[in-house]
Design an enzyme around this catalytic site. Structure first.
Site, mmCIF file in Angstrom:
data_model
loop_
_atom_site.group_PDB
_atom_site.id
_atom_site.type_symbol
_atom_site.label_atom_id
_atom_site.label_comp_id
_atom_site.label_asym_id
_atom_site.label_seq_id
_atom_site.Cartn_x
_atom_site.Cartn_y
_atom_site.Cartn_z
ATOM 1 N N HIS A 291 32.186 -66.739 38.171
ATOM 2 C CA HIS A 291 31.519 -67.617 37.364
ATOM 3 C C HIS A 291 31.173 -68.909 38.148
ATOM 4 O O HIS A 291 29.997 -69.859 37.951
ATOM 5 C CB HIS A 291 32.135 -68.087 36.253
ATOM 6 C CG HIS A 291 32.207 -67.008 35.061
ATOM 7 N ND1 HIS A 291 30.986 -66.969 34.639
ATOM 8 C CD2 HIS A 291 32.972 -66.303 34.517
ATOM 9 C CE1 HIS A 291 30.955 -66.159 33.481
ATOM 10 N NE2 HIS A 291 32.311 -65.580 33.237
ATOM 11 N N GLU B 247 30.505 -70.934 28.458
ATOM 12 C CA GLU B 247 30.208 -70.069 27.467
ATOM 13 C C GLU B 247 30.890 -70.622 25.920
ATOM 14 O O GLU B 247 31.244 -69.825 25.025
ATOM 15 C CB GLU B 247 30.861 -68.522 27.547
ATOM 16 C CG GLU B 247 30.117 -67.962 28.505
ATOM 17 C CD GLU B 247 30.754 -66.354 28.949
ATOM 18 O OE1 GLU B 247 31.399 -65.882 28.071
ATOM 19 O OE2 GLU B 247 30.527 -65.871 30.008
ATOM 20 N N HIS C 31 35.685 -71.871 31.403
ATOM 21 C CA HIS C 31 35.058 -70.480 31.074
ATOM 22 C C HIS C 31 34.614 -70.684 29.367
ATOM 23 O O HIS C 31 33.412 -70.581 29.133
ATOM 24 C CB HIS C 31 35.817 -69.366 30.985
ATOM 25 C CG HIS C 31 35.163 -67.948 30.902
ATOM 26 N ND1 HIS C 31 34.764 -67.496 29.384
ATOM 27 C CD2 HIS C 31 34.364 -67.190 31.632
ATOM 28 C CE1 HIS C 31 34.169 -66.469 29.490
ATOM 29 N NE2 HIS C 31 33.842 -66.246 30.880
#
Ligand code: CO
Length: 301
Positions: free
Chosen positions: A240, A204, A173
């Site tokens: 995701h 991210e 992530h």
């Protein structure tokens, strides 16, 4: 004689009355797994399998789940599925009479979500008629040692079809704020020590998609397209994974890799699915249980 009998009766009353108020009741232990949660069916199956594995490992201690993501809880409620927040899960176990609770974070890194779990756990400790002791087991990568163990576990989990010359990218992530985000570059180093063709990227954070692509071995014209195995570095392969990694949008990892002249092989699993990775989480849970005074698990691994 009369007096002594009265005294005896009084004493007897005292003997039976005192323990009810003053003596410590034996502790009652529970485990609460703190999960981000997911609305994706495959990810939910991953979480359920992990809960079962945890319950099998600690047969004498009931295992509960508390969710951290508000939006996931809202969506699950709309679907009529269980959606207990981590705060409520801890209040519920207190109401059921449990006194000593080990909370195990199912987060990957000590980022924002993990900090939230720590705060909620602390807030629930020591309330009147609430939980006496609450400890929190660290996320998957809580130390340099964890990063090294995880690197080995990840590489060992790759399918047999993956050839040594194939590239592998584990995509997590990422955390743009705080020190938690530094864990991904650290894991990259550990992975690279064991396999020069394995990389770590993030959705991210750092390394980004662009940074990861720039680090890959170059595509040689006239040669067959190099294979790239795309593997989620996420507790569960949920939203995701489905959108950012394997989605059909032109800017998904899969499509950027394919456009670069490479062949993308998707491996859609979650970290909670991999037994060797589960064991790193369980080691943290062992510590959290020990911290609240529970006897070590009769581990059958
Ligand atoms: Co996100």
């Amino acid at each position: 004689m009369r007096i002594s009998r009265t005294l005896f009766a009084l004493l007897l009353c005292l003997v039976f009355a005192v323990p009810a108020h003053a003596a410590e009741k034996p502790p009652r232990f529970a485990i609460v797994l703190a999960s981000f949660g997911s609305t994706d069916a495959k990810a939910q199956a991953t979480q359920e399998a992990f809960v079962k594995a945890a319950q099998a490992r600690y047969p004498d201690i009931p295992v509960y789940v508390g969710l951290t993501a508000r939006l996931v809880q809202k969506k699950l409620k709309e679907q009529g599925k269980p959606a207990t927040s981590i705060f409520r899960a801890l209040a519920d176990v207190a109401d059921e009479g449990f006194t000593h609770v080990a909370v195990q974070s199912l987060q990957v890194i000590p980022g924002e979500e993990f900090e939230g779990v720590q705060q909620v756990a602390k807030a629930q400790e020591g309330l009147p008629k609430g939980l006496k002791r609450v400890s929190v087991g660290g996320p998957l990568i809580a130390s340099n040692e964890d990063a090294a163990s995880l690197a080995s576990a990840l590489l060992a989990a790759l399918p047999k079809e993956r050839k040594a010359e194939d590239t592998v990218i584990f995509v997590g992530h990422g955390s743009p704020h705080g020190v938690g985000g530094m864990i991904y570059p650290s894991l990259q180093w550990h992975v690279h020590q064991k396999d020069k063709n394995a990389f770590v990227g993030t959705v991210e954070g750092t390394p980004s998609l662009e940074e990861t692509m720039a680090a890959l071995p170059l595509v040689v014209k006239g040669k067959p397209a190099p294979k790239v195995w795309l593997v989620p570095l996420l507790a569960m392969a949920g939203e995701h994974a489905r959108n950012d990694l394997f989605g059909d949008e032109p800017d998904s990892w899969k499509n950027i890799i394919t456009k670069s002249g490479r062949e993308c092989k998707a491996l859609r699993i979650g970290l909670l699915d991999i037994p060797a990775v589960r064991n790193i989480w369980f080691a943290h849970l062992d510590e959290a249980l020990a911290a609240v005074g529970a006897a070590p698990a009769k581990a059958k691994q």
